[in-house]
Structure formats: C-alpha cells, structure tokens
Enzyme design. Structure first.
Site, PDB file in Angstrom:
ATOM      1  N   HIS A  78     141.592 124.119 -35.345  1.00 20.53           N
ATOM      2  CA  HIS A  78     142.893 123.591 -35.778  1.00 20.53           C
ATOM      3  C   HIS A  78     142.808 122.109 -36.098  1.00 20.53           C
ATOM      4  O   HIS A  78     142.037 121.365 -35.483  1.00 20.53           O
ATOM      5  CB  HIS A  78     143.994 123.880 -34.759  1.00 20.53           C
ATOM      6  CG  HIS A  78     143.833 123.240 -33.415  1.00 20.53           C
ATOM      7  ND1 HIS A  78     144.333 121.996 -33.103  1.00 20.53           N
ATOM      8  CD2 HIS A  78     143.254 123.697 -32.266  1.00 20.53           C
ATOM      9  CE1 HIS A  78     144.071 121.712 -31.841  1.00 20.53           C
ATOM     10  NE2 HIS A  78     143.406 122.729 -31.309  1.00 20.53           N
ATOM     11  N   ASP A  80     145.553 119.924 -36.209  1.00 19.05           N
ATOM     12  CA  ASP A  80     146.546 119.035 -35.588  1.00 19.05           C
ATOM     13  C   ASP A  80     146.075 118.553 -34.227  1.00 19.05           C
ATOM     14  O   ASP A  80     145.178 119.146 -33.610  1.00 19.05           O
ATOM     15  CB  ASP A  80     147.896 119.737 -35.450  1.00 19.05           C
ATOM     16  CG  ASP A  80     147.866 120.917 -34.475  1.00 19.05           C
ATOM     17  OD1 ASP A  80     146.909 121.707 -34.542  1.00 19.05           O
ATOM     18  OD2 ASP A  80     148.806 121.041 -33.653  1.00 19.05           O
ATOM     19  N   ASP A 141     140.060 117.602 -29.628  1.00 13.27           N
ATOM     20  CA  ASP A 141     140.842 118.832 -29.620  1.00 13.27           C
ATOM     21  C   ASP A 141     141.774 118.798 -30.841  1.00 13.27           C
ATOM     22  O   ASP A 141     142.858 118.235 -30.761  1.00 13.27           O
ATOM     23  CB  ASP A 141     141.642 118.927 -28.323  1.00 13.27           C
ATOM     24  CG  ASP A 141     142.480 120.174 -28.204  1.00 13.27           C
ATOM     25  OD1 ASP A 141     142.279 121.105 -29.002  1.00 13.27           O
ATOM     26  OD2 ASP A 141     143.355 120.221 -27.323  1.00 13.27           O
ATOM     27  N   GLU A 175     148.607 124.239 -34.098  1.00 14.75           N
ATOM     28  CA  GLU A 175     148.171 124.993 -32.928  1.00 14.75           C
ATOM     29  C   GLU A 175     148.733 124.400 -31.653  1.00 14.75           C
ATOM     30  O   GLU A 175     149.105 125.121 -30.718  1.00 14.75           O
ATOM     31  CB  GLU A 175     146.637 125.013 -32.866  1.00 14.75           C
ATOM     32  CG  GLU A 175     146.060 125.957 -31.809  1.00 14.75           C
ATOM     33  CD  GLU A 175     145.817 125.325 -30.447  1.00 14.75           C
ATOM     34  OE1 GLU A 175     145.425 126.036 -29.510  1.00 14.75           O
ATOM     35  OE2 GLU A 175     146.038 124.094 -30.323  1.00 14.75           O
ATOM     36  N   GLU A 176     148.815 123.074 -31.599  1.00 18.53           N
ATOM     37  CA  GLU A 176     149.243 122.404 -30.366  1.00 18.53           C
ATOM     38  C   GLU A 176     150.714 122.646 -30.038  1.00 18.53           C
ATOM     39  O   GLU A 176     151.144 122.405 -28.912  1.00 18.53           O
ATOM     40  CB  GLU A 176     148.980 120.894 -30.476  1.00 18.53           C
ATOM     41  CG  GLU A 176     147.503 120.519 -30.549  1.00 18.53           C
ATOM     42  CD  GLU A 176     146.763 120.745 -29.245  1.00 18.53           C
ATOM     43  OE1 GLU A 176     147.380 121.212 -28.271  1.00 18.53           O
ATOM     44  OE2 GLU A 176     145.559 120.449 -29.199  1.00 18.53           O
ATOM     45  N   ASP A 198     137.228 125.869 -29.898  1.00 20.27           N
ATOM     46  CA  ASP A 198     138.334 125.093 -29.335  1.00 20.27           C
ATOM     47  C   ASP A 198     138.237 124.966 -27.820  1.00 20.27           C
ATOM     48  O   ASP A 198     139.222 124.680 -27.148  1.00 20.27           O
ATOM     49  CB  ASP A 198     139.663 125.755 -29.731  1.00 20.27           C
ATOM     50  CG  ASP A 198     140.869 124.858 -29.520  1.00 20.27           C
ATOM     51  OD1 ASP A 198     140.685 123.624 -29.411  1.00 20.27           O
ATOM     52  OD2 ASP A 198     141.995 125.382 -29.461  1.00 20.27           O
ATOM     53  N   HIS A 380     144.299 115.646 -24.762  1.00 21.64           N
ATOM     54  CA  HIS A 380     145.721 115.285 -24.813  1.00 21.64           C
ATOM     55  C   HIS A 380     146.048 113.939 -24.175  1.00 21.64           C
ATOM     56  O   HIS A 380     147.193 113.706 -23.799  1.00 21.64           O
ATOM     57  CB  HIS A 380     146.613 116.367 -24.176  1.00 21.64           C
ATOM     58  CG  HIS A 380     146.535 117.702 -24.842  1.00 21.64           C
ATOM     59  ND1 HIS A 380     147.389 118.740 -24.535  1.00 21.64           N
ATOM     60  CD2 HIS A 380     145.703 118.182 -25.795  1.00 21.64           C
ATOM     61  CE1 HIS A 380     147.081 119.796 -25.268  1.00 21.64           C
ATOM     62  NE2 HIS A 380     146.050 119.476 -26.045  1.00 21.64           N
TER      63      HIS A 380
END
Length: 410
Positions: A78, A80, A141, A175-176, A198, A380
């Site tokens: 992903h 994003d 990520d 995705e997030e 991922d 994150h």
C-alpha cells in the site's frame, strides 16, 4: 543495495498520509502524487500493462519467460501512510554499522531511539539503520513493501536467466484507514494467489489476522445550572467512565499479546451534554469475537436499564475477518514463501498478525493473500526504522518465491 535504499528514500519523501474522516476514495489527494511516480518507475524498468485507475490502484505485469503453464502470482503493497502521525517532510537519517547503543533522533527535542525500550534494535547490530529525525514517521509501512516489489521486478527483468511465470503487482491506497481492498478489482488483477509485503521483522510470514470491528459510543447527557442540578443533570462524561469501567480492564492492547483479543478506546471527546467514545474490537477466534461484540453491547444495555433508555447509544460495524479460513485450503502458498525464506537462510517466523492487512480483505474477495515481512519496525510514529539489509532480504524473498513457484509447476 544502494539502489534499493535510494528508491526507498525517494518514495518516503512523498507525503501520502490517508484520512479516516474523509469518505472520498482515495481519502487524500496527495496519494496520487506517489501513484503517478510509481507508474513512471514501473514503465521505466520495463513492466507491461501498467495501469492507474480512477480509484488510485496501480497494477502492472511481468510476463512469463517460460514456455509452460505456471500459476499467476501477485505481490501487493500500500502507498498510504498512517494518519496516526505526520508524514510531511520526512527526513531520513542513516546509521551504518549500528553499534547497539542509543540513537539520538532529535537532540533539540531529546528524542532517543533506545534498545533499552525497543529491544528489536539489537537484532540489527552491524547493519545500516534508516530512521526518522524524530519529527515524523518514516513510511516504511508500507513504502518498504512498495520499494521491494519494484526492486524485485527490476531484478527479474534484468536477469532473464531466472525463470518465472506471469507476475502481477498491485499498489493500493487507503490501507491504513481500512479501505485498501474495498475497490480492488480481483478479476482484473488475475492472479491465482498473492502476497502482501506489509509485515515487520525479517522472517515474518503470516496467514492469520484479527477479526475486527469498529464501535462508536454516544452518551447523551443533560446540562442544567450546577447550582440547581440535583435530580436533573446527567453528566455524560461520568457515564462514559462507567461504560469504560464496565469492560474487562485487562483486555486492552497494552495488556495482551499473541492470540489474546482486546477492546481499544482510541478516541474520547466529551462535555456534560454529550460524550463520544470510539473503540476497535479485536479477536482472532470468530466465536470470541462475536462474544466481545455482545459484551460491548451489554454494557450499554445495562447502563440504559439503570439510567433510562437511549442514554447510551452503540454502533458496531465489522471491518474485516481472519483470513486463515481462506488460506488453509491453499496452504501450499504459505509453504512456498516459507521455503523461499529457508533457501535464503532466513528463519521463518510464522505467527498471527495482531492487526490486519489488505490481504485479509482480499482473501475474502477470492484472492488468497498471506503477508510477508517488509522489514520495518515501530510503525506509525517517530520511532519507526528499517534496516537497509532487510529491504534487500525482502526483495530477495519475492524473487525466490517466483523461482520456486515456477520450479513446482514443471
């Protein structure tokens, strides 16, 4: 390896943070910036059928270079980054030959990445760490996964002596915020199975994930002058405290691990007249998951019986389910990934994801999709990092999976 590092840095410098509050698809316009770069990169390395659709999904093909039938496989990541922490002006820092000591990410703000707190750092002594500068997330990520897929495809194109079947790759937005697979066209993708790149630590291989739901709790109070409030005021914030206390106190993320589920309060806003709580509810076992949702609702029902109807309103929505049910009938796809790691002298770490990936939703849409490590840690937030060597190892795993799939088809 330097080319892989340079590609990774190029991608993480593009801000692609998604927005959970925006119902648009994708949720932020800036995700298109990286999508357009990737389209050009894929064409430049020689990929075919490169497409970018109206929903910001990228797909491309590496044609087979053998004259026999091989299952079409896919690799997905992903584009994003998490809304939990800013991804604007990412300024990566490099620490070659990491010595196992504290890393000062930001001297002015006294932000330190320390193995005394993040002990996984010690796994990478002697390697090159790529970190943040302490003011943003890094974006490994899942731009590590994006980088690895592009790099693996480039390597296969440049080394036609490595035999492989048709390979499809896909890059998803949002995705997030849980929407990464919502508009993914499985039929157009055309793979028999795929792998999301991922995961985190080197060796991770996952085909189980949480069953997941999101829950919103609205508590309706009543405001009157506090001097004359007896028997009249209903303080929604105090009721919110009762609701929170009504859930099992040890079944929270910070006190659970492995297959243990939880209730996670992640947002709380309140005043006397109205308080809003937002939770996520997680469990690997579907029966326990349903019981958790029932328990959550019962806490609200019990408060309403005590205080009056409609004081506490609950809305629970399922988000995704454990992909194990869809992977178990085709476990050979996990076996191939495991064998690829073993051939590269990587110890497979087969475990359940304490979260979800696009692969969980894609598996239920008919594309079985286990998850493989991408190499990053501490996602994150400001302490995110990735060893450069892990980027290379994940790239090698993709290449090796393509080889093994072809060998087994002969």
């Amino acid at each position: 390896m330097q080319k892989i590092i340079d590609r990774f840095v190029k991608y993480i410098k593009v801000d692609t943070q998604s927005d959970p509050e925006n119902p648009a698809f994708p949720s932020t316009e800036k995700q298109w910036d990286l999508a357009k770069i990737l389209v050009e990169d894929l064409k430049e390395i020689g990929m075919e059928d490169v497409t970018l659709d109206d929903n910001c999904y990228i797909m491309a093909t590496l044609p087979s270079n053998v004259d026999f039938e091989v299952p079409v496989i896919g690799f997905i990541a992903h584009i994003d980054t998490s809304p939990d922490y800013t991804g604007t002006n990412v300024n990566p820092q490099f620490y070659p030959n990491y010595d196992g000591k504290d890393i000062v990410l930001n001297k002015e703000q006294n932000i330190v990445l320390s193995p005394s707190y993040f002990d996984d750092l010690l796994l990478y002594k002697g390697q090159t760490l790529i970190t943040t500068d302490g003011t943003t997330l890094l974006g490994a990520d899942d731009k590590a996964g994006v980088t690895e897929i592009v790099s693996a495809m480039e390597y296969l194109i440049q080394h036609p002596e490595i035999k492989h079947g048709k390979i499809r790759i896909g890059f998803t937005p949002d995705e997030e915020v849980g929407k990464g697979a919502h508009m993914f066209d499985v039929d157009k993708f055309g793979a028999e199975w795929a792998y999301t790149m991922d995961g985190s630590q080197v060796g991770e291989l996952e085909f189980e994930n949480f069953n997941a739901a999101g829950a919103k709790v609205t508590i309706n109070g009543k405001i009157v002058h506090p001097g004359y409030a007896k028997g009249k005021m209903i303080n929604s914030m105090l009721i919110a405290n009762d609701f929170i206390s009504g859930l099992p106190k040890n079944e929270v993320p910070e006190k659970t691990e492995g297959y243990e589920g939880f209730y996670h309060l992640h947002t709380m806003e309140g005043e006397v007249e109205k308080t809003n709580l937002e939770y996520i509810i997680r469990d690997h076992d579907i029966k326990l998951f349903e019981e958790r949702k029932a328990t959550f609702q019962k806490v609200a029902d019990d408060l309403n019986k005590k205080l009056g109807s409609n004081i506490v309103e609950v809305e629970i929505k399922d988000q995704y389910f454990n992909m194990r049910e869809k992977i178990e009938p085709v476990m050979h796809i996990v076996d191939i990934a495991e064998e690829a790691m073993k051939q590269l002298n990587i110890k497979p770490l087969i475990k359940a994801i304490r979260g979800g990936t696009d692969g969980s939703q894609l598996s239920y849409k008919g594309l079985p999709c286990p998850n493989i490590f991408a190499g990053g840690h501490n996602f994150h937030g400001r302490y995110e990092y990735v060893p450069a060597e892990s980027l290379k190892l994940a790239t090698d795993v993709i290449i090796k999976i393509a080889q093994i799939t072809t060998e087994r088809a002969q």
